[in-house]
Design an enzyme around this catalytic site. Structure first.
Site: not given
Ligand code: FAE
Length: 552
Positions: A67, A87, A161, A165, A296, A406, A491, A519, A529, A531
């Site tokens: 996100y 990525e 995520g 998600n 990275v 939920e 989360h 996040g 939740n 995101f």
């Molecule tokens: P995120 O989406 O985790 O993205 C980080 C990206 O960075 C990933 O693609 C990684 O692969 C990449 N990365 C990490 N380290 C490196 C590196 N060293 N070099 C290159 N790439 C890297 O971060 N949230 C809701 O609001 N509603 C929901 O219904 C919900 N359901 C969920 C269900 C599941 C099963 C899971 C796992 C999570 C859920 N979440 C939900 C949480 C939500 O997906 C999460 O808070 C966000 O995706 C976090 O967003 P960020 O941008 O922080």
């Protein structure tokens, strides 16, 4: 290739040579195509994949495509800036040998987990029996990252995520916002940035008339009946799923996705992941390129000429490093997620690459109070064989009991007579990431016992419902005779907290041109939740950075 094209590519630090090296890993997967893994790079992938060159110089490098990263890429590109995203996961645009991009929830294969040889499903047991199974090691979509007291589930690949998600797109209640991000102007968020985030993500509400009779939401209607009979508010929650598509799934006129229970290992059709929203728009500007299967490993001030030296490992689908690259970026945006960004920064501070980072880096991490449980219903309260994987509602007992539960699906394909819930609770505990010089890894000091607070808050809802309905907790979902799923979080939040480890807009203290956008800025709990809040905060911060730092 025309000179214009060559120059264009060089200015973005990307070449077709790089692309050929990058797809080697994908083509290599053909040997295990029979296991459902992508057999070959598709035309679509060939059109969009690109891999950064060793030695390249780019104006902006974004680490991660979740996100925070996607918002940053789109808004910078719209402001005329060339952006390169890095990525560690895959592109997820190539079907496997079964014709599907993503594996089915009940038939996990290599695509399902990040570099594991055995699944680690959030629900480890069913009817008391362990359900995890062997799978080929592959750069799959769901990472179950284990720390000493908690397993943190995260998405891997373009979209982060959003690939795995439930799509629940919840804006916190306005009166709770100051407890989430005390230094942020509430009016600005609710007047400008939450609406912008909701629009960008494609958030909509389910058609409640359809919901009232849809087979796939019988479980949710049972959840409502039980909540309301115990006097709890039952609230509908918006989502990013395409509801018209789901109606067609239910009617049997299109291939099924949510109605077939797809969620944790990706959703093949109706969910609007970031690939279909922010990232699609960002790519359409022509100013954004993405290197997939690139991780990275370091960021440090460049020896000369300003900017930052970024070290990157290019990996194959077995997780082996096939190339190491060093590039230079004028600005670096950390958007690797709460765990990814915090681990990197903690290590870079401790090992001397970025020694001036704030001592707040690593602190203030929480798990959004996640705890799961199931209830065993009476035989007359069947929850349905067919359950949409996309949750539509929750039970709000936040003010009185510190829990928002939920009403979650349990899409097993059989009647389970179970109601299942993921609660978000006001857990007060915060953990810290620290560098372990002996192992070279970053540890997290979360303790499983801290979840007792979350369990108590969730019990404020479910003890009451069980008493009213004359029902009991399920004890067969998380082990033998184990009621609470208290070993995990979906989360992760915090670690590089806004206005502590960064300034009030995500600029890292101590280093001009380094930013955090994900996040990790949110100190451990979002009350709902997370995101939409991550997206809205990124919209707010990048707005400021584009005008104040880039002068656009
Ligand atoms: P995120 O989406 O985790 O993205 C980080 C990206 O960075 C990933 O693609 C990684 O692969 C990449 N990365 C990490 N380290 C490196 C590196 N060293 N070099 C290159 N790439 C890297 O971060 N949230 C809701 O609001 N509603 C929901 O219904 C919900 N359901 C969920 C269900 C599941 C099963 C899971 C796992 C999570 C859920 N979440 C939900 C949480 C939500 O997906 C999460 O808070 C966000 O995706 C976090 O967003 P960020 O941008 O922080």
């Amino acid at each position: 290739m025309s000179d214009a094209t060559q120059n264009d590519e060089r200015s973005q630090g990307v070449s077709r040579r790089g692309f050929v090296a990058g797809t080697g890993a994908v083509l290599g997967a053909a040997a295990i195509g029979g296991l459902g893994l992508p057999a070959q790079a598709s035309a679509a992938e060939a059109a969009t994949a690109a891999s950064i060159d060793n030695g390249a110089r780019v104006p902006v490098l974004i680490i991660g495509t979740g996100y925070g990263g996607s918002v940053t890429a789109l808004r910078l590109a719209q402001a005329g800036v060339d952006v390169h995203m890095v990525e560690m996961g895959m592109a997820w645009d190539t079907p496997g040998s079964d014709g599907k991009i993503f594996a089915h929830t009940t038939k996990p294969d290599g695509r399902s987990f990040w570099l594991r040889t055995k699944t680690k499903q959030p629900l480890s047991n069913f009817l008391g029996f362990p359900i995890d199974q062997d799978i080929p090691k592959y750069t799959g979509i769901l990472d179950a990252e284990e720390f000493s007291g908690i397993t943190v589930y995260q998405g891997r690949g373009v979209g982060g995520g959003s690939l795995v998600n439930g799509g629940m797109a919840v804006t916190p209640k306005r009166e709770n916002f100051s407890s989430v991000l005390p230094s942020v102007d509430v009016d600005e968020m609710y007047n400008t940035y939450y609406p912008r985030a909701n629009a960008g993500l494609g958030v909509t509400n389910v058609d409640q008339r359809w919901w009232e009779s849809a087979n796939c939401y019988q479980y949710a209607r049972v959840g409502r009946k039980h909540a309301e009979r115990s006097g709890f508010p039952f609230v509908f929650v918006p989502n990013v799923y395409d509801w018209e598509y789901m109606k067609a799934e239910e009617a049997g006129t299109v291939p099924k996705s949510a109605v077939a229970g797809e969620i944790l290992y990706g959703n093949n059709y109706g969910k609007k992941s970031l690939q279909k929203t922010y990232i699609a728009q960002a790519k359409a500007t022509g100013k954004v390129t993405i290197s997939t299967l690139h991780k990275v490993t370091s960021v440090s001030p460049a020896a000369s000429g300003g900017g930052y030296t970024v070290a990157i490992d290019q990996i194959n689908t077995s997780g082996d490093t096939v190339a190491t690259k060093t590039v230079t970026a004028d600005r670096v945006f950390f958007a690797a997620g709460s765990v990814g960004t915090t681990k990197l920064l903690v290590r870079l501070k401790a090992t001397g690459a970025l020694p001036n980072l704030s001592s707040e880096v690593g602190k203030g991490w929480g798990e959004n109070g996640n705890v799961m449980c199931g209830r065993a219903n009476h035989m007359w309260d069947a929850t349905g064989k067919v359950q949409s994987s996309i949750p539509t509602a929750g039970i709000d007992n936040w003010a009185a009991g510190g829990a928002f539960a939920e009403v979650a699906p349990l899409p097993t394909g059989i009647e389970t007579y179970a109601s299942f819930y993921l609660s978000i609770t006001k857990n007060p505990h915060r953990a810290e990431f620290t560098y372990n010089a002996a192992t070279g890894k970053v540890d997290l000091n979360w303790q499983t016992a801290w979840k007792q607070d979350s369990i108590n808050m969730a019990k404020s809802i479910f003890d009451k419902i069980n008493k009213k309905e004359g029902t009991i907790y399920r004890t067969d979902l998380f082990g033998t005779y184990k009621i609470w799923g208290d070993h995990l979080t979906y989360h992760p939040l915090g670690g590089v907290v806004l206005n502590k480890a960064t300034d009030n807009y995500g600029r890292l203290n101590g280093y001009q041109g380094l930013y955090v956008m994900d996040g990790s800025l949110i100190p451990g709990n979002a009350t709902v939740n997370p995101f939409v809040t991550i997206t809205a905060l990124a919209e707010r911060n990048i707005d400021k950075i584009i005008t104040a730092d880039l002068g656009r």
